[in-house]
Design a protein around this motif. Structure first.
Motif, short mmCIF file in Angstrom:
data_model
loop_
_atom_site.label_atom_id
_atom_site.label_comp_id
_atom_site.label_asym_id
_atom_site.label_seq_id
_atom_site.Cartn_x
_atom_site.Cartn_y
_atom_site.Cartn_z
N LEU A 1 -4.94 62.10 90.89
CA LEU A 1 -5.79 62.75 90.95
C LEU A 1 -6.21 61.53 90.08
CD1 LEU A 1 -6.66 65.76 91.70
CD2 LEU A 1 -7.04 64.67 93.47
N GLY A 2 -4.99 60.67 89.26
CA GLY A 2 -6.22 60.63 88.57
C GLY A 2 -6.89 61.14 87.18
N ASP A 3 -7.96 59.85 87.22
CA ASP A 3 -8.95 59.90 86.75
C ASP A 3 -9.95 61.92 86.69
OD1 ASP A 3 -8.12 57.84 84.67
OD2 ASP A 3 -9.87 57.01 85.85
N GLU A 4 -9.22 62.21 87.86
CA GLU A 4 -10.52 63.24 88.21
C GLU A 4 -9.35 64.64 87.86
OE1 GLU A 4 -11.56 63.33 92.50
OE2 GLU A 4 -11.73 61.48 92.84
N TRP A 5 -8.43 64.40 87.56
CA TRP A 5 -7.36 65.24 87.20
C TRP A 5 -8.38 65.89 85.61
CZ3 TRP A 5 -3.74 68.67 89.03
CH2 TRP A 5 -3.04 68.96 87.84
N THR A 6 -8.50 66.99 85.58
CA THR A 6 -8.71 67.22 84.29
C THR A 6 -8.09 68.83 83.29
OG1 THR A 6 -10.10 69.66 85.93
CG2 THR A 6 -11.56 67.78 86.18
N VAL A 7 -8.65 68.53 82.35
CA VAL A 7 -7.76 69.51 81.77
C VAL A 7 -7.97 70.86 81.96
CG1 VAL A 7 -8.70 70.44 79.24
CG2 VAL A 7 -9.51 68.48 79.52
N GLU A 8 -9.12 71.44 82.81
CA GLU A 8 -9.35 72.98 83.49
C GLU A 8 -7.13 72.70 84.43
OE1 GLU A 8 -12.04 76.13 85.45
OE2 GLU A 8 -12.70 74.26 85.65
N MET A 9 -8.08 71.74 85.44
CA MET A 9 -7.07 72.01 85.93
C MET A 9 -5.15 72.24 85.42
SD MET A 9 -8.12 68.61 88.54
CE MET A 9 -8.58 69.12 89.89
N GLU A 10 -4.95 70.98 84.34
CA GLU A 10 -3.71 70.81 83.63
C GLU A 10 -3.87 72.03 82.87
OE1 GLU A 10 -0.40 69.37 81.96
OE2 GLU A 10 -1.82 68.46 82.80
N ALA A 11 -4.35 72.36 82.30
CA ALA A 11 -4.65 74.22 81.98
C ALA A 11 -4.16 75.60 83.11
CB ALA A 11 -5.95 74.79 81.35
N VAL A 12 -4.43 75.21 84.24
CA VAL A 12 -4.33 76.15 85.19
C VAL A 12 -3.39 75.88 85.91
CG1 VAL A 12 -4.63 77.54 87.11
CG2 VAL A 12 -6.95 76.80 85.33
N TRP A 13 -2.56 74.77 86.57
CA TRP A 13 -1.67 74.11 86.44
C TRP A 13 -0.25 75.02 86.35
CZ3 TRP A 13 0.40 73.03 91.93
CH2 TRP A 13 -1.05 73.07 92.69
N THR A 14 -0.40 74.55 84.37
CA THR A 14 0.49 74.56 83.90
C THR A 14 0.98 75.97 83.24
OG1 THR A 14 -0.07 72.76 82.19
CG2 THR A 14 1.25 73.85 81.31
N ARG A 15 -0.63 77.14 82.96
CA ARG A 15 -0.53 78.16 82.46
C ARG A 15 0.73 78.95 84.11
NH1 ARG A 15 -1.54 83.14 83.97
NH2 ARG A 15 -2.65 82.98 85.00
N VAL A 16 0.10 78.59 85.65
CA VAL A 16 0.21 79.41 86.44
C VAL A 16 1.60 79.42 86.48
CG1 VAL A 16 -0.66 78.36 88.33
CG2 VAL A 16 0.03 80.43 88.60
N ILE B 1 -7.07 75.81 91.56
CA ILE B 1 -5.78 75.03 92.57
C ILE B 1 -6.44 74.87 94.05
CG2 ILE B 1 -3.18 76.03 93.95
CD1 ILE B 1 -3.70 75.66 90.58
N THR B 2 -7.04 75.55 94.66
CA THR B 2 -7.81 74.71 96.16
C THR B 2 -8.67 74.02 95.96
OG1 THR B 2 -9.71 76.29 96.21
CG2 THR B 2 -7.21 77.26 97.09
N ASP B 3 -9.43 74.15 94.60
CA ASP B 3 -9.94 72.89 94.71
C ASP B 3 -9.24 71.38 94.91
OD1 ASP B 3 -12.58 71.19 93.72
OD2 ASP B 3 -11.80 70.89 92.06
N THR B 4 -8.22 71.99 93.35
CA THR B 4 -6.84 70.22 93.79
C THR B 4 -6.59 70.11 94.77
OG1 THR B 4 -6.35 71.68 91.22
CG2 THR B 4 -4.56 70.02 92.53
N LEU B 5 -6.09 70.87 95.75
CA LEU B 5 -5.63 70.63 97.08
C LEU B 5 -6.79 70.60 97.86
CD1 LEU B 5 -3.88 74.20 97.52
CD2 LEU B 5 -2.54 72.47 97.24
N ASP B 6 -8.02 69.95 97.87
CA ASP B 6 -8.46 69.88 98.31
C ASP B 6 -8.73 68.27 97.94
OD1 ASP B 6 -9.45 71.83 100.12
OD2 ASP B 6 -11.19 72.11 98.73
#
Length: 131
Positions: free
Chosen positions: A107-122, A8-13
């Motif tokens: 973020l476009g192409d920088e949006w990762t599968v991990e970001m998707e999973a964490v944001w969606t889950r939380v 989450i913090t990496d996404t914000l950064d």
């Protein structure tokens, strides 16, 4: 900090590096998705309410991934407070998904599968919904 909180913090950064302040983009999207929401901000000329909403949203997400000392309870309280302003719980919860969608677009192409999973889950767990 948990690995998920780090995501989450990496996404914000990364978003901040790309666009600086994401709040105008988030609310532009929110008003496009829910046009009737814009009227609720008619007195927020300087954007202070919008900034506070964004801050509380991020703090509650991070708390929810951390020690859970207040985030979930705060969201329940704010959901009720917002109902007094005419904001139904579904609209209130939708803000979290709007933030995520805005970040994903920035973020476009920088949006990762991990970001998707964490944001969606939380967000899903915090709001009791799925996107």
């Amino acid at each position: 900090m948990s690995d998920e909180a780090g995501v989450i913090t990496d996404t914000l950064d990364r978003v901040a590096e790309r666009v600086g302040d994401p709040i105008p983009l988030i609310f532009e999207r929110l008003f496009a998705e829910i046009p009737e929401a814009e009227a609720l901000f008619i007195r927020d000329k300087g954007g202070l309410v919008r900034g506070q909403m964004f801050q509380v949203t991020m703090e509650s997400l991070l708390d929810f991934l951390g020690d859970r000392s207040y985030g979930a309870n705060l969201i329940q309280i704010e959901r009720v407070n917002h109902q007094g302003l005419g904001v139904e719980p579904e609209m209130f919860d939708r803000f979290y998904f709007t933030v995520m969608a805005t970040f994903k677009e920035v973020l476009g192409d920088e949006w990762t599968v991990e970001m998707e999973a964490v944001w969606t889950r939380v967000i899903g767990e915090l709001t009791g919904q799925s996107g």
